[in-house]
Enzyme design. Structure first.
Site, PDB file in Angstrom:
ATOM      1  N   CYS A  98       0.809  -1.220   0.000  1.00  0.00           N
ATOM      2  CA  CYS A  98       0.000   0.000   0.000  1.00  0.00           C
ATOM      3  C   CYS A  98       0.843   1.272   0.000  1.00  0.00           C
ATOM      4  CB  CYS A  98      -0.953   0.007   1.191  1.00  0.00           C
ATOM      5  SG  CYS A  98      -2.283  -1.210   1.059  1.00  0.00           S
ATOM      6  N   HIS A 117      -3.230   7.422   3.359  1.00  0.00           N
ATOM      7  CA  HIS A 117      -3.767   6.179   2.815  1.00  0.00           C
ATOM      8  C   HIS A 117      -5.151   5.963   3.415  1.00  0.00           C
ATOM      9  CE1 HIS A 117      -4.383   2.100   1.694  1.00  0.00           C
ATOM     10  NE2 HIS A 117      -4.038   1.569   2.855  1.00  0.00           N
ATOM     11  N   ASN A 131     -10.943   1.353   0.398  1.00  0.00           N
ATOM     12  CA  ASN A 131      -9.495   1.218   0.463  1.00  0.00           C
ATOM     13  C   ASN A 131      -9.008   0.685  -0.885  1.00  0.00           C
ATOM     14  OD1 ASN A 131      -6.858   0.279   0.830  1.00  0.00           O
ATOM     15  ND2 ASN A 131      -7.221  -0.418   2.927  1.00  0.00           N
TER      16      ASN A 131
END
Length: 346
Positions: free
Chosen positions: A130, A273, A303
């Protein structure tokens, strides 16, 4: 040459890189999935998914929307914003958590999608799950500042839905597909733009908290096909991941700010994030942020793994929440367990 100073464990940080984000872009897949649809799938009361995930909808890629196609569409948007054509790129970097296929690298497939298959433009991947976008931005900013490249495309394209177990409501409800891209290049002489600092940390004691075990050489389908199939979906121990991240985040953020030689109040926007509603609320409370300082797109995107930060940045730019001359922090965590951040003047 930029000045250097020693960071944690003797690592050196660079201040200030004369590198600018020239344009941003996004691609949103065609299939919208509302949380109410997931309530029905899992036989939950109306509003259960929204209440637990804080996500109203997310989008899933259709069969024709490959990782490289979505990346190319986001890249074209970023190129248009930068006032550039694809043939003006000097390098293409794919910063995805999960590749489209094992070989070749996803960047090669993106190059072809952009019509540059005979161009010879270097194309390669940077993978830090990520944090892939931030890792690529850090690496390629150094290359641009050194004069190695002039215009670099960095694109994160993710099809999280491909690796989700549909029966795992606690994990499945969090994720969405999508792509975000930026084009970076040297900052104009009269511009204040630049990279003030970047910092990364990895704690591999948490390596098994978030993982996809298949797809590499660890589990071999010729030896155990069932094990390969079982390991092909995303696995996450959400409670332990959150706990481990929460314990280490404050000290990490202190070191990031120190690396950039900046105080929290000097930052105009924080683009994190979009891990989960709980993670965003924790970050906001930890830093004591005023309303609106933290950029959120989770409710409409979910996400999106590595694409989360460039997509959130794109929304902040196109909505006017981030303007030229603003100081912004891009921060996040990823499997590994890793933390990363970049502080820059946009």
């Amino acid at each position: 040459m930029p000045a250097l100073h020693a960071g944690k464990h003797g690592r050196e940080s660079i201040h200030m890189l004369s590198v600018q984000i020239l344009g941003t872009g996004e691609y949103l897949p065609s299939h919208r999935v509302d949380s109410s649809t997931l309530d029905i799938r899992w036989n939950k009361p109306a509003g259960w998914t929204l209440r637990h995930a804080g996500i109203e909808c997310r989008h899933y890629a259709a069969d024709h929307e490959t990782t490289s196609l979505m990346a190319a569409r986001a890249a074209q948007s970023a190129l248009a914003a930068a006032g550039l054509q694809a043939n003006q790129l000097d390098c293409i970097v794919s910063a995805c958590s999960v590749m489209e296929q094992a070989i070749p690298c996803s960047a090669a497939l993106i190059q072809r999608q952009l019509g540059l298959g005979e161009s010879g433009v270097p194309a390669f991947d940077v993978n830090a799950t990520c944090l892939s976008f931030l890792a690529a931005l850090d690496t390629m900013s150094l290359a641009v500042a050194a004069g190695r490249y002039r215009h670099v495309l960095i694109v994160s394209s993710e099809i999280a839905s491909a690796g989700l177990r549909e029966e795992d409501a606690e994990t499945c409800m969090l994720f969405g597909d999508g792509a975000g891209a930026v084009v970076i290049g040297p900052a104009a002489a009269q511009s204040r733009a630049g990279i003030k600092g970047a910092h990364f940390e990895t704690y591999s004691a948490g390596a098994e908290l978030c993982q996809v075990r298949s797809g590499g050489t660890r589990i071999r389908p010729r030896q155990d096909m069932q094990a390969f199939l079982d390991g092909a979906c995303f696995e996450m121990n959400g409670r332990h991941t959150y706990r481990m991240a929460a314990q280490r985040l404050p000290a990490f953020l202190e070191r990031l700010l120190a690396c950039a030689k900046i105080q929290l109040h000097e930052i105009d926007r924080i683009v994190p994030h979009q891990a989960s509603a709980k993670a965003l609320a924790h970050l906001e409370a930890l830093l004591g942020l005023p309303a609106g300082k933290l950029v959120r797109v989770l409710a409409e995107r979910g996400n999106q793994m590595a694409a989360s930060i460039p997509v959130a940045l794109h929304h902040a730019v196109t909505s006017g929440r981030v303007r030229r001359g603003d100081t912004i922090a891009l921060v996040g965590s990823g499997a590994g367990l890793s933390f990363g951040g970049t502080i820059l003047v946009y």
